[in-house]
Design an enzyme around this catalytic site. Structure first.
Site, short mmCIF file in Angstrom:
data_model
loop_
_atom_site.label_atom_id
_atom_site.label_comp_id
_atom_site.label_asym_id
_atom_site.label_seq_id
_atom_site.Cartn_x
_atom_site.Cartn_y
_atom_site.Cartn_z
NE ARG A 100 2.04 17.72 -21.66
CZ ARG A 100 1.91 18.36 -22.67
NH1 ARG A 100 1.30 18.02 -23.78
NH2 ARG A 100 2.12 19.65 -22.82
CG ASP A 101 1.70 7.86 -20.84
OD1 ASP A 101 1.66 7.73 -19.77
OD2 ASP A 101 1.36 7.24 -21.77
#
Length: 120
Positions: A100-101
């Site tokens: 997610r990042d």
């Protein structure tokens, strides 16, 4: 990092689930790291209203601090790093965990030259 309590509790529940894959706990020496290029998590818990992860200190530098490759050999070395990063992310994805990042600041290059994906 501050979270509202409800968000923090949701994050905490997810961390507890993910920790099974990433955790090399002192109490369970048989637990193995799924990929040597994923940073181990020693503990995931919540203190008061604040969820936290305990991970080792990594000697090295972030991926973004590497110099821009100027030779064919340097480009080849960078491509090998990216292959290891991609394989580590694949192992996580196979376990149902999405980063997610993913960005250069969340990849450390250890002092031995191995990349380590962090901050899931």
């Amino acid at each position: 990092m501050a979270y509202k309590t409800t968000i923090g509790l949701e994050v905490h529940a997810e961390l507890k689930t993910q920790t099974k894959m990433f955790c090399r706990c002192k109490n369970d020496p048989d637990e193995t790291q799924p990929n040597k290029n994923i940073c181990p998590v020693y503990e995931a818990d919540i203190e008061g209203d604040t969820p936290y992860l305990a991970m080792p200190y990594i000697e090295g530098r972030v991926l973004s601090a590497l110099p821009i490759p100027k030779t064919r050999a340097a480009v080849t070395d960078i491509l090998r790093l990216f292959e290891k990063i991609a394989r580590a992310l694949h192992v996580a994805h196979e376990a149902g965990i999405i980063h997610r990042d993913i960005k250069s600041a969340n990849v450390m290059i250890r002092s031995d030259g191995e990349p380590l994906v962090m901050d899931f």
